[in-house]
Design a protein around this motif. Structure first.
Motif, short mmCIF file in Angstrom:
data_model
loop_
_atom_site.label_atom_id
_atom_site.label_comp_id
_atom_site.label_asym_id
_atom_site.label_seq_id
_atom_site.Cartn_x
_atom_site.Cartn_y
_atom_site.Cartn_z
N ALA A 58 1.17 -0.94 0.42
CA ALA A 58 0.23 0.23 -0.36
C ALA A 58 1.30 0.98 0.07
N TRP A 59 2.33 1.16 1.15
CA TRP A 59 2.83 2.35 0.66
C TRP A 59 3.88 2.66 -0.61
N LYS A 60 3.95 1.52 -0.44
CA LYS A 60 4.56 1.74 -2.48
C LYS A 60 3.93 1.53 -3.27
N LEU A 61 2.82 1.54 -4.03
CA LEU A 61 1.44 2.02 -4.79
C LEU A 61 1.83 3.49 -3.96
N ASN A 62 1.29 4.10 -3.18
CA ASN A 62 1.36 5.57 -2.93
C ASN A 62 2.74 6.43 -3.29
N GLY A 63 3.35 5.89 -4.05
CA GLY A 63 5.12 6.17 -3.37
C GLY A 63 5.39 7.22 -2.28
N ILE A 64 5.21 6.65 -1.09
CA ILE A 64 5.50 6.97 -0.31
C ILE A 64 6.18 5.65 0.83
N LYS A 65 6.80 7.20 0.81
CA LYS A 65 8.13 6.04 1.76
C LYS A 65 8.06 5.73 4.02
N PRO A 66 7.83 4.27 4.16
CA PRO A 66 7.10 4.19 5.13
C PRO A 66 8.54 4.57 5.97
N TYR A 67 8.58 3.98 6.82
CA TYR A 67 9.78 3.85 8.45
C TYR A 67 10.52 2.69 8.10
N PHE A 68 10.86 1.44 8.35
CA PHE A 68 11.64 0.35 7.80
C PHE A 68 10.78 -0.66 8.91
N PHE A 69 10.04 0.18 9.68
CA PHE A 69 8.50 -0.72 11.35
C PHE A 69 7.43 -0.74 11.10
N THR A 70 7.30 0.77 10.34
CA THR A 70 5.90 0.88 10.34
C THR A 70 5.07 -0.71 10.30
N VAL A 71 5.54 -0.95 9.03
CA VAL A 71 4.27 -1.87 8.46
C VAL A 71 4.46 -2.43 10.16
N MET A 72 5.75 -3.14 10.72
CA MET A 72 5.62 -4.33 11.78
C MET A 72 5.03 -4.05 13.26
N LEU A 73 4.64 -2.14 13.35
CA LEU A 73 4.22 -1.49 14.36
C LEU A 73 2.16 -1.59 14.81
N LYS A 74 1.63 -2.00 13.24
CA LYS A 74 0.68 -1.94 12.96
C LYS A 74 -0.41 -3.38 14.07
N PRO A 75 0.31 -3.94 13.52
CA PRO A 75 -0.31 -5.07 14.57
C PRO A 75 -0.09 -4.92 16.09
N VAL A 76 0.95 -4.96 16.43
CA VAL A 76 1.65 -4.03 17.41
C VAL A 76 0.71 -3.74 18.68
N ARG A 77 -0.29 -2.74 17.32
CA ARG A 77 -0.61 -1.66 18.03
C ARG A 77 -2.20 -2.07 19.08
N LYS A 78 -2.65 -2.78 18.15
CA LYS A 78 -3.45 -3.71 18.52
C LYS A 78 -3.48 -4.69 19.72
N ILE A 79 -2.33 -4.13 20.48
CA ILE A 79 -2.18 -5.04 22.08
C ILE A 79 -2.83 -4.31 23.28
N SER A 80 -3.30 -2.94 22.67
CA SER A 80 -3.38 -1.55 23.68
C SER A 80 -5.14 -1.48 23.74
N GLN A 81 -6.28 -2.09 22.62
CA GLN A 81 -7.70 -2.74 22.33
C GLN A 81 -7.72 -3.51 23.12
N PHE A 82 -7.22 -4.70 23.76
CA PHE A 82 -6.90 -5.52 24.54
C PHE A 82 -7.17 -4.84 25.93
N LEU A 83 -6.69 -3.57 26.34
CA LEU A 83 -6.31 -3.27 28.16
C LEU A 83 -7.22 -1.98 28.32
N ILE A 84 -7.83 -2.07 26.82
CA ILE A 84 -9.34 -0.97 27.04
C ILE A 84 -10.39 -1.65 26.86
#
Length: 179
Positions: free
Chosen positions: A152-178
């Motif tokens: 998705a980032w590549k198709l839009n010509g936007i360069k993410p950080y090297f860790f961007t797509v790995m953080l997406k599933p990690v961010r979900k962890i906090s959803q279980f705490l709320i």
């Protein structure tokens, strides 16, 4: 895409077949947000609920106020709460159906980051979604989803950080705490 093209209104929201609005005033609140002509899209929070006992909350996705840079840290708004003016679709295009589980992610990345469309946030739960999505059903599916997220980032010509797509599933962890 067929639904977006067939829609009659000026604002389009996509509600999945087993999702539901959490109260009868949701669409009124969305309409009120769009009363501001500068607002081109709106989103809110989402709760995952038990597939059978829909009053039992499994996790809460509190999206928070929009900051463009948050996309680079794995953030995205919950797609079932994302409402878009028709003119935005006409400007930026429809869903990229070559991306199966990341089609919503890619569209929101294109709208909010690439085109910097003005967005509003309704700070409350708008949608309840039954738990059990495809992208998180297995480790293999999560790997495939991450690959599509990177595409998705590549198709839009936007360069993410090297860790961007790995953080997406990690961010979900906090959803279980709320709850």
């Amino acid at each position: 895409n067929k639904g977006v093209q067939l829609a009659q209104g000026d604002v389009i929201g996509i509600l999945n077949s087993d999702d539901f609005y959490c109260h009868p005033q949701v669409l009124s609140k969305v309409a009120n947000a769009f009363a501001n002509p500068s607002v081109q899209c709106v989103y809110g929070d989402l709760q995952y609920v038990d597939p059978v006992q829909t009053n039992k909350v499994v996790r809460t996705w509190k999206a928070g106020k929009f900051k463009r840079r948050n996309f680079y840290f794995g953030w995205m708004p919950p797609h079932p709460t994302f409402f878009v003016r028709r003119e935005v679709y006409e400007k930026v295009g429809l869903f990229n159906i070559n991306l199966r589980s990341a089609a919503d992610y890619e569209l929101m990345l294109r709208i909010l980051v690439k085109h910097e469309i003005n967005v509003g946030y309704i700070p409350e739960v708008l949608v309840k979604m039954r738990a059990g999505g495809v992208s998180n059903a297995s480790f293999k599916n999560r790997i495939r989803a991450n690959q599509e997220d990177a595409m998705a980032w590549k198709l839009n010509g936007i360069k993410p950080y090297f860790f961007t797509v790995m953080l997406k599933p990690v961010r979900k962890i906090s959803q279980f705490l709320i709850r």
